[in-house]
Design a protein around this motif. Structure first.
Motif, short mmCIF file in Angstrom:
data_model
loop_
_atom_site.label_atom_id
_atom_site.label_comp_id
_atom_site.label_asym_id
_atom_site.label_seq_id
_atom_site.Cartn_x
_atom_site.Cartn_y
_atom_site.Cartn_z
N LYS A 94 -69.94 46.76 21.86
CA LYS A 94 -69.10 46.31 21.01
C LYS A 94 -70.25 45.83 19.63
CE LYS A 94 -64.95 45.63 23.31
NZ LYS A 94 -63.96 44.90 23.38
N HIS A 95 -71.43 46.33 19.59
CA HIS A 95 -72.35 46.28 18.23
C HIS A 95 -71.67 47.20 17.38
CE1 HIS A 95 -75.67 44.50 20.86
NE2 HIS A 95 -74.65 43.93 21.26
N LEU A 96 -70.83 48.15 17.71
CA LEU A 96 -70.38 48.93 16.73
C LEU A 96 -68.85 48.70 17.22
CD1 LEU A 96 -72.14 52.35 17.57
CD2 LEU A 96 -72.49 50.75 15.70
N GLN A 97 -68.17 48.68 15.72
CA GLN A 97 -66.61 48.74 15.81
C GLN A 97 -66.01 49.89 15.85
OE1 GLN A 97 -65.11 46.94 12.15
NE2 GLN A 97 -63.16 46.51 13.15
N VAL A 98 -66.83 51.01 15.24
CA VAL A 98 -66.09 52.42 15.14
C VAL A 98 -67.12 53.51 15.59
CG1 VAL A 98 -65.05 54.13 13.53
CG2 VAL A 98 -64.51 51.75 13.27
N LEU A 99 -66.81 54.21 16.44
CA LEU A 99 -67.69 55.37 16.63
C LEU A 99 -66.96 56.86 16.19
CD1 LEU A 99 -70.29 56.43 18.59
CD2 LEU A 99 -68.26 56.85 20.47
N VAL A 100 -67.85 57.41 15.26
CA VAL A 100 -67.33 58.65 14.68
C VAL A 100 -68.03 59.86 15.55
CG1 VAL A 100 -67.21 59.84 12.54
CG2 VAL A 100 -67.20 57.29 12.61
N ALA A 101 -67.21 60.49 16.03
CA ALA A 101 -67.81 61.58 16.93
C ALA A 101 -67.13 62.87 16.69
CB ALA A 101 -67.63 61.02 18.34
N THR A 102 -67.88 64.25 16.81
CA THR A 102 -67.21 65.28 17.19
C THR A 102 -66.66 65.49 18.61
OG1 THR A 102 -69.15 66.14 18.16
CG2 THR A 102 -68.85 66.32 15.65
N ASP A 103 -65.44 66.04 18.72
CA ASP A 103 -64.79 65.92 20.02
C ASP A 103 -65.59 66.64 21.13
OD1 ASP A 103 -64.66 68.66 19.02
OD2 ASP A 103 -62.80 69.11 19.86
N VAL A 104 -66.60 67.65 20.91
CA VAL A 104 -67.48 67.79 22.02
C VAL A 104 -68.51 66.77 22.39
CG1 VAL A 104 -69.39 69.88 22.65
CG2 VAL A 104 -67.03 70.33 21.30
N ALA A 105 -68.89 66.20 21.61
CA ALA A 105 -69.79 64.99 21.66
C ALA A 105 -69.53 63.97 22.42
CB ALA A 105 -70.69 64.68 20.44
N ALA A 106 -68.18 63.69 22.07
CA ALA A 106 -67.23 62.59 22.77
C ALA A 106 -66.94 62.89 24.20
CB ALA A 106 -66.07 62.19 21.68
N ARG A 107 -66.97 64.17 24.74
CA ARG A 107 -66.66 64.53 26.16
C ARG A 107 -67.24 63.69 26.97
NH1 ARG A 107 -62.42 67.89 26.41
NH2 ARG A 107 -62.20 68.98 24.20
N GLY A 108 -66.56 62.91 27.73
CA GLY A 108 -67.07 62.14 29.14
C GLY A 108 -67.22 60.59 28.38
N ILE A 109 -67.13 60.26 27.25
CA ILE A 109 -67.41 58.83 26.92
C ILE A 109 -66.24 58.05 28.02
CG2 ILE A 109 -66.83 57.00 25.14
CD1 ILE A 109 -67.31 59.16 23.03
N ASP A 110 -67.02 57.00 28.43
CA ASP A 110 -66.54 56.24 29.59
C ASP A 110 -66.34 54.78 28.88
OD1 ASP A 110 -65.26 55.27 31.99
OD2 ASP A 110 -67.05 55.37 32.75
N VAL A 111 -65.38 54.30 28.17
CA VAL A 111 -65.13 53.04 27.53
C VAL A 111 -63.81 52.75 27.79
CG1 VAL A 111 -65.30 51.71 25.58
CG2 VAL A 111 -67.07 53.52 25.89
N ASP A 112 -63.42 51.62 28.44
CA ASP A 112 -62.15 51.26 29.00
C ASP A 112 -61.48 50.49 27.96
OD1 ASP A 112 -62.57 52.49 31.38
OD2 ASP A 112 -63.32 50.70 32.26
N THR A 113 -62.01 49.87 27.02
CA THR A 113 -61.39 49.05 26.09
C THR A 113 -61.07 49.24 24.76
OG1 THR A 113 -63.65 47.94 25.76
CG2 THR A 113 -62.11 46.99 27.62
N PRO A 114 -61.24 50.46 24.20
CA PRO A 114 -61.03 50.72 22.69
C PRO A 114 -59.69 50.47 22.56
CG PRO A 114 -61.01 52.80 24.06
CD PRO A 114 -61.56 51.71 24.98
N THR A 115 -59.27 49.80 21.35
CA THR A 115 -57.96 49.66 20.80
C THR A 115 -57.33 50.73 20.14
OG1 THR A 115 -58.77 48.55 18.89
CG2 THR A 115 -58.56 47.11 20.46
N HIS A 116 -58.13 51.84 19.70
CA HIS A 116 -57.71 52.72 18.85
C HIS A 116 -58.66 53.88 19.18
CE1 HIS A 116 -55.97 49.30 16.56
NE2 HIS A 116 -55.15 50.07 16.25
N VAL A 117 -57.89 55.12 18.93
CA VAL A 117 -58.74 56.42 18.77
C VAL A 117 -58.08 57.28 17.99
CG1 VAL A 117 -59.11 58.70 20.14
CG2 VAL A 117 -59.19 56.32 21.62
#
Length: 167
Positions: free
Chosen positions: A144-167
């Motif tokens: 949580k040093h970052l508030q927002v992760l800006v990602a391409t959909d392909v790069a974001a595949r497999g992101i394993d984060v349980d607690t985001p409030t928004h996508v």
């Protein structure tokens, strides 16, 4: 001896049908093939028939309920207004912790840089980054040093984060 195709449906959607056929055509007849696909369109079924013997299909029961506490809301904005719209959401909810998807690496990088310039804790994640760079960005996001992760959909595949409030 082994062939693993992950996100095969996405590869086909991106126009890599001929490339997949070429690669699979070079593999030996006797091999173990694993094909992972969220959907099973005609082309995936054709690949299974052409390149696999005695395939075993694993399905998730459609009655299985996951993530029942999700609310679906969206805002339609012109692409040039995306940064402005996001900053309004971020200003309204200082606890917002989420992922924003962009179509291209260039869009991802530009949006992350614009958010940083405006004082928000954001970074980009895209396929042209080295694995070490992606790992570093993901660690910062998970911690949580970052508030927002800006990602391409392909790069974001497999992101394993349980607690985001928004996508």
């Amino acid at each position: 001896r082994y062939v693993v195709l992950d996100e095969a449906d996405e590869m086909l959607n991106m126009g890599f049908k001929e490339e997949l056929d070429t690669i699979l055509g070079f593999t030996p007849e006797q091999k173990q093939t694993w094909l992972f696909s969220a959907t099973m369109p005609k082309e995936i079924r054709r690949m299974v028939k052409d390149y696999m013997s005695d395939p075993f299909e694993v399905r998730i029961d459609p009655k299985t309920v996951v993530n029942t506490n999700i609310q679906h809301q969206y805002a339609v904005v012109h692409p040039k207004d995306k940064a402005e719209a996001l900053t309004r959401f971020l200003d309204l909810d200082p606890e917002l912790y989420g992922v924003v998807f962009c179509r291209t690496r260039r869009d991802t990088q530009a949006l992350a840089e614009e958010l940083l310039k405006r004082g928000y804790r954001a970074d980009a994640l895209h396929g042209e980054m080295s694995q070490a760079q992606r790992d570093r960005v993901m660690l910062r996001f998970k911690q949580k040093h970052l508030q927002v992760l800006v990602a391409t959909d392909v790069a974001a595949r497999g992101i394993d984060v349980d607690t985001p409030t928004h996508v």
